[in-house]
Structures are given as C-alpha cells and as structure tokens.
Motif scaffolding. Structure first.
Motif, PDB file in Angstrom:
ATOM      1  N   ASP A  28       0.822  -1.212   0.000  1.00 35.11           N
ATOM      2  CA  ASP A  28       0.000   0.000   0.000  1.00 35.11           C
ATOM      3  C   ASP A  28       0.853   1.256   0.000  1.00 35.11           C
ATOM      4  O   ASP A  28       0.522   2.247  -0.660  1.00 35.11           O
ATOM      5  CB  ASP A  28      -0.937  -0.001   1.212  1.00 35.11           C
ATOM      6  CG  ASP A  28      -1.950  -1.136   1.159  1.00 35.11           C
ATOM      7  OD1 ASP A  28      -2.163  -1.681   0.062  1.00 35.11           O
ATOM      8  OD2 ASP A  28      -2.511  -1.472   2.222  1.00 35.11           O
ATOM      9  N   PHE A  29       1.964   1.192   0.741  1.00 38.24           N
ATOM     10  CA  PHE A  29       2.765   2.394   0.945  1.00 38.24           C
ATOM     11  C   PHE A  29       4.150   1.979   1.425  1.00 38.24           C
ATOM     12  O   PHE A  29       4.301   1.049   2.220  1.00 38.24           O
ATOM     13  CB  PHE A  29       2.079   3.305   1.967  1.00 38.24           C
ATOM     14  CG  PHE A  29       2.943   4.385   2.541  1.00 38.24           C
ATOM     15  CD1 PHE A  29       3.542   5.326   1.716  1.00 38.24           C
ATOM     16  CD2 PHE A  29       3.163   4.479   3.897  1.00 38.24           C
ATOM     17  CE1 PHE A  29       4.343   6.316   2.243  1.00 38.24           C
ATOM     18  CE2 PHE A  29       3.949   5.464   4.434  1.00 38.24           C
ATOM     19  CZ  PHE A  29       4.542   6.387   3.596  1.00 38.24           C
ATOM     20  N   VAL A  30       5.206   2.664   0.916  1.00 40.04           N
ATOM     21  CA  VAL A  30       6.593   2.386   1.313  1.00 40.04           C
ATOM     22  C   VAL A  30       7.254   3.703   1.693  1.00 40.04           C
ATOM     23  O   VAL A  30       7.129   4.697   0.963  1.00 40.04           O
ATOM     24  CB  VAL A  30       7.382   1.712   0.174  1.00 40.04           C
ATOM     25  CG1 VAL A  30       8.816   1.441   0.608  1.00 40.04           C
ATOM     26  CG2 VAL A  30       6.715   0.411  -0.243  1.00 40.04           C
ATOM     27  N   TRP A  31       7.935   3.675   2.828  1.00 41.11           N
ATOM     28  CA  TRP A  31       8.660   4.863   3.292  1.00 41.11           C
ATOM     29  C   TRP A  31      10.136   4.528   3.387  1.00 41.11           C
ATOM     30  O   TRP A  31      10.537   3.625   4.119  1.00 41.11           O
ATOM     31  CB  TRP A  31       8.114   5.307   4.651  1.00 41.11           C
ATOM     32  CG  TRP A  31       8.896   6.431   5.306  1.00 41.11           C
ATOM     33  CD1 TRP A  31       9.635   7.396   4.686  1.00 41.11           C
ATOM     34  CD2 TRP A  31       9.022   6.691   6.699  1.00 41.11           C
ATOM     35  NE1 TRP A  31      10.214   8.243   5.581  1.00 41.11           N
ATOM     36  CE2 TRP A  31       9.843   7.838   6.838  1.00 41.11           C
ATOM     37  CE3 TRP A  31       8.503   6.083   7.838  1.00 41.11           C
ATOM     38  CZ2 TRP A  31      10.177   8.367   8.083  1.00 41.11           C
ATOM     39  CZ3 TRP A  31       8.833   6.617   9.085  1.00 41.11           C
ATOM     40  CH2 TRP A  31       9.659   7.750   9.207  1.00 41.11           C
ATOM     41  N   PHE A  32      10.966   5.274   2.649  1.00 43.79           N
ATOM     42  CA  PHE A  32      12.418   5.142   2.701  1.00 43.79           C
ATOM     43  C   PHE A  32      12.988   6.339   3.460  1.00 43.79           C
ATOM     44  O   PHE A  32      12.745   7.484   3.062  1.00 43.79           O
ATOM     45  CB  PHE A  32      13.021   5.107   1.294  1.00 43.79           C
ATOM     46  CG  PHE A  32      12.436   4.073   0.379  1.00 43.79           C
ATOM     47  CD1 PHE A  32      12.940   2.791   0.356  1.00 43.79           C
ATOM     48  CD2 PHE A  32      11.377   4.392  -0.464  1.00 43.79           C
ATOM     49  CE1 PHE A  32      12.409   1.831  -0.493  1.00 43.79           C
ATOM     50  CE2 PHE A  32      10.845   3.446  -1.314  1.00 43.79           C
ATOM     51  CZ  PHE A  32      11.361   2.157  -1.331  1.00 43.79           C
TER      52      PHE A  32
END
Length: 318
Positions: A28-32
């Motif tokens: 759904d969502f990826v945070w780097f």
C-alpha cells in the motif's frame, strides 16, 4: 540512521532498503528514510528512478529552508524539526527533506530529528496508511515537540522579570541574551515552515486526503502561533535588555557618586594630614602633648560637617 517501512494490510513492518524497494508497487505504501551522512544512502538515492533531478538535488542540498513544491506527480517538501543531539547540530532546528508521491515517500536527513522516533511508532501502530498520513504525522510531531520549547522561552523571560533583583544585572543579561538568540533561531525556520505547510495542505495531489489536509492546516496554525510567540519573546527580550542596560547605568552612576563623595570627604583631611606631616621646622604645636588628638578631632569635625552637608543636599540617598 537509514531504514524503510512497508505498510500493507498487515500493518507497518520495518525492513531494509532493498526489501522495501522490491515491495514498492505491491504494498500500500513504502517509506524510505536515508541518512545523508552515509555514502551508501546517497548512492542508493542516485540510482533511484522516478525522481526529478531538481528534487534529487534538493534532497541532498547542504543548506535548506522550509518549502513545499509540486513537481510532476510528486512533491518536494522541506521541514525543520528539533534535533536529537542539539550539541552536534549547527542549527537550532534540523532539516527533513522529503520527496512524496503516490505509494512512496523518500526522506533524507543529515542530522537526526527527534520527531522521527514518534513517527516510526505511529507507522508501527498502523496509524500511517499513505504518504499524506506520513507527512501530516511528521508535521504534527514537529509542532508538538516545538510547542513546549517555545513556551519555555516565554517562561524564561517571565522568570527573568520576576527574579531581576535576586539574580543581578550581569547574570540576567546572559539569560536574556540566550533566550533571545534561541527565539531568533527558531523563528527563522518556523515562519517559512508555516507557509510551506499551508501550501502543502492546498496541494492538488490525489494522495492527500481531506483528513491529511486538516492535520497539515492544524500544524501550520501551530507554527503560526509559535512564530507569533517567538516574535513577542524577541521584543520582550529587547525591552528587558534595554531596561537592564538602564539599570546597569544607574547602578554605575550611584557607585561613581558614592566614590566621589568619599573622595570629597577625605580630600580636605588628606590636605591637613599632608601639611602637618611635612618634615620641616615651624609646625605649630609640634611639641604639645595634646596635638595629635587635637588634629584627629579637627579631622573628624571636618568629615562630619562635609557628610552632613551632603546629607542635607540629599546626595547620600541617590
């Protein structure tokens, strides 16, 4: 501190960068989150596609100020937050550089913001579900941590005003100078940060929901209120500095007056004792047994007379 979070139906999971990059598109969502001090993080960012060159350069820029700029399908956002190690940070507030687009967010920091830990906890609890949630959570965490710091500056000036007599002029000047310098440093970034959050809340992006915009507007309102309070702190500090300068001048004048009065009292006495102390013949009453006490009595009388004259003119009470 480099890490990544994957958010899907099972909640948030902290993983390595490569694992998060592989899941980008399916989750759904990826945070780097990248540590700009690590060479490997900068290499990973340089190899990452889908980021405009202008945004890529802004993410690794040494000097930044709060801003939000739409670029294609994403947005470049720079915010300022309290640092986790203020003794190692040249600025009062450290920078968080963010590239946000649908399904992913890349954040870069060259110092460690203390708000990052709070945001990671929110991701782990499943509060953050998309880029809009993440950015609004970051903005809320920043304003929540800054609020007591700004209030503390006002409390410091309140303490200075109430404890002026007890602390003394010189120590109070240093306290006020430190509070004023910190207020100026905070306000330097809070004013443009308010503008950046307001612009971000009005950004035409489908990954920003109405609730995210509401949180961003709330964070912008907090920044506006803190900026106004910092402006008041700065003005109060300037007024108190002027008051302390006047008080210090009055104190020096009173001490100089006291020294002058003492010198005036002893000036004729020094003349008499110097005149009678000359090693020449012909000094009156040189052989008289009462001469010493007579001179002492005359000197005391002159000293009392001069002091009484000063007191009558109200010079001693100034």
């Amino acid at each position: 501190m480099t890490f990544a979070w994957i958010v899907d139906g099972d909640g948030g999971r902290k993983v390595a960068l490569d694992a998060a990059a592989a899941a980008n598109g399916s989750a759904d969502f990826v945070w780097f989150h990248l540590d700009g001090r690590q060479h490997e993080s900068l290499e990973w960012l340089a190899a990452r596609g889908g980021i405009p060159e202008i945004a890529r350069g802004a993410l690794i820029a040494e000097e930044t100020r709060p801003r939000s700029e739409p670029m294609g399908e994403g947005a470049l956002i720079n915010l300022r937050a309290l640092g986790k190690t203020p003794e190692d940070d040249p600025d009062a507030l450290v920078s968080i550089r963010i590239w946000a687009q649908r399904g992913s967010v890349i954040s870069v920091c060259f110092r460690t913001p203390s708000a990052i830990d709070t945001v990671c906890e929110a991701v782990a609890r499943g509060v953050v579900r998309d880029p809009g949630d993440l950015i609004s959570e970051i903005a809320t965490a920043i304003s929540r941590e800054l609020d007591p710091q700004v209030a503390e500056l006002g409390d410091t000036l309140d303490d200075c005003e109430t404890a002026l007599e007890a602390q003394g002029v010189y120590k109070m000047r240093r306290m006020i100078a430190r509070a004023r310098a910190k207020a100026i440093a905070y306000r330097r970034f809070l004013v443009p940060q308010r503008q950046a959050l307001e612009r971000l809340s009005a950004l035409d992006a489908d990954w920003l929901e109405e609730q995210d915009r509401m949180h961003l507007r709330e964070a912008a309102d907090r920044c506006a209120r803190m900026a106004e309070e910092l402006e008041a702190v700065r003005e109060r500090a300037a007024l108190m500095h002027e008051e302390l300068t006047d008080l210090r001048a009055e104190l020096m004048d009173s001490r100089a007056l006291m020294i002058s009065i003492v010198a005036l009292v002893f000036l004729p006495l020094t003349f008499i004792t110097g005149l009678l102390g000359m090693n020449v013949k012909g000094i009156p009453f040189a052989e008289a047994p009462w001469a010493f006490w007579g001179v002492v009595g005359v000197c005391l009388a002159i000293g009392v007379a001069i002091s009484a004259w000063f007191a009558a003119r109200h010079w001693l009470g100034r």
